[in-house]
Enzyme design. Sequence first.
Site, short mmCIF file in Angstrom:
data_model
loop_
_atom_site.label_atom_id
_atom_site.label_comp_id
_atom_site.label_asym_id
_atom_site.label_seq_id
_atom_site.Cartn_x
_atom_site.Cartn_y
_atom_site.Cartn_z
CG HIS A 147 -2.08 -0.98 1.03
ND1 HIS A 147 -2.14 -2.18 1.68
CD2 HIS A 147 -3.18 -0.93 0.22
CE1 HIS A 147 -3.22 -2.83 1.32
NE2 HIS A 147 -3.88 -2.11 0.43
CG ASN A 148 4.01 1.14 -2.40
OD1 ASN A 148 3.46 1.24 -3.49
ND2 ASN A 148 4.78 0.10 -2.08
CB ALA A 149 3.22 6.56 -4.01
CB ILE A 150 4.31 1.85 -6.82
CG1 ILE A 150 5.61 2.54 -6.44
CG2 ILE A 150 4.40 1.26 -8.23
CD1 ILE A 150 6.82 1.62 -6.43
CG HIS A 151 -1.90 -0.04 -4.45
ND1 HIS A 151 -2.53 -0.98 -5.26
CD2 HIS A 151 -2.87 0.45 -3.63
CE1 HIS A 151 -3.82 -1.05 -4.93
NE2 HIS A 151 -4.05 -0.19 -3.95
CG ASP A 166 -5.28 2.05 -0.58
OD1 ASP A 166 -6.26 1.91 0.17
OD2 ASP A 166 -4.96 1.21 -1.45
CG ASP A 183 -8.30 -1.00 -4.39
OD1 ASP A 183 -7.07 -0.78 -4.41
OD2 ASP A 183 -8.94 -1.13 -3.33
CD GLN A 226 -2.45 -13.06 -5.33
OE1 GLN A 226 -3.16 -12.72 -6.27
NE2 GLN A 226 -2.28 -12.28 -4.27
ZN LIG Z 1 -5.85 0.11 -2.88
#
Ligand SMILES: [Zn+2]
Length: 511
Positions: free
Chosen positions: A218-222, A259, A368, A419
């Site tokens: 959950h970072n800026a790349i996501h 996020d 998302d 997954q």
């Molecule tokens: Zn998200």
Amino acid sequence: MEVCYQLPVLPLDRPVPKHVLSRRGAISFSSSSSLFGAPDPRQLSQMKAFLAFTCANIDSVCPKYTGDVRVRSQVGFEPERRISHPYLNIDFRTLHTRLDYGSTSESTAPERRVHRLLSFQRYLHSSRLLRGVPQQIPLHLLDEDYTGQARCMLEKVGNWNFDIFLFDRLTNGNSLISLTFHLLNQYGLVELFQLDMVKLWRFLVMVQEDYHSDNPYHNAIHAADVTQAMYCYMQEPMLAKSLTSCDIILGILAAATHDLDHPGVNQPFLIKTDHYLATLYRNTSVLENHHWKSAVGLLRETRLFSHLPAEDSLNMERELGSLILATDISRQNDYLSRFRRHLDQENLCLSNASHRHFILQMALKCADICNPCRPWELSKRWSEKVTEEFFQQGDIEKKHKLEVSPLYDREINTVGNIQIGFMTYVAEPLFAEWTRFSDTRLSQTMLGYMGLNKASWSGLQQEQASVSKEAELGSAGADTDGGAAARRDSVGATAAGGTSSKEIPQGSKES
Ligand SMILES: [Zn+2]
């Protein structure tokens, strides 16, 4: 275009070399912070200007909220400590201030609480400044070959195979800013909404900074990845012909901020550790509410929409919230049932604003969780990242003797089984309905990739199971030699750099 074609093509796995970064002064922004244990708890206890919204309802926040940087710089008020789990130094935490407005008697005069938000990430920045540490500016110019290639990539931003990891490297970790800025410009929204470039840029920088770069997932790349996917969906014929400019700007901003300030742990964790946000939002969509309020905080702080009529900007904030709240995976069934009902009754009418808004919610939900629908190399990488974040939470839960969340225990789960479960029970039902709504080449491509990825994970699972079985049989044979032999094997294995048992995780990761 011409410049792009003359540039050498970088191999996909080529990182930005250190010397390129260092001569531009590039430093990874938040490498100094981590959720638990750092910074020093003493540092946290000294925070002076670290405030948050304390109203669960945005409407009630609005009149009280003084969204600018003036209050943030005030110091000297006493923090009102919230009871939280003693071990957990969650990044975002509140301190409150009581400011007396024009009154001489504190006990009799009306008191007004000022509720502000400063994410932990930005606290680190401001505290560095106060201590005289030179500011680490997160935006850096890279050599022309990098920016040139990043520009080239943006020309194909609507491509489903868009490699956001590569784009992030080419922009030196500024994928979210670059991508969002590009999309807003491409749609002509900057002009249309008369957005001030300086305010917009500042807003986007703050958004990117408020993502925690030390979260594996959950970072800026996501956020950039979700924004790119959202763009792909908004380009689909059903949406492209009916979305208004207002819908589009909201879709982009919601994706980019959905996020914001995510702490890298889930809602049950915040609830069981008595985190103040769980109390604040009554254990309901705790994270999503926080993302939304954080986004509103930045909009107001940067005054990005301050030139719009108050009613319009409030409306934008509400709709932004409604989009972000839709990403709460625990409410998936509500949204899916409503989507199914509309599709069964064929009564979706995209000239109706509320129907369009609902479709934007569904599009953001798809964006998302679209990782399983990406090409294998990208999908696998995301899967490993999200699992690592789960496992890190599981490790903390074990360490502090909290109940370990299902699927978060690295001893009993694998990337593959998580997954396969996620695809079967969450992603496939959602994308099946999305395809009913928009049966296009993109939807078919996404379903195709998901099928292939699921099969790949199943294959890896089987491979891993058979390797484990072989290892078990091997160790059963070794047992007859007694404990000394087993110990000898273990020592030998360490010296030799691996045995079959050590190869299991490596094999499963690499193949
Ligand atoms: Zn998200």
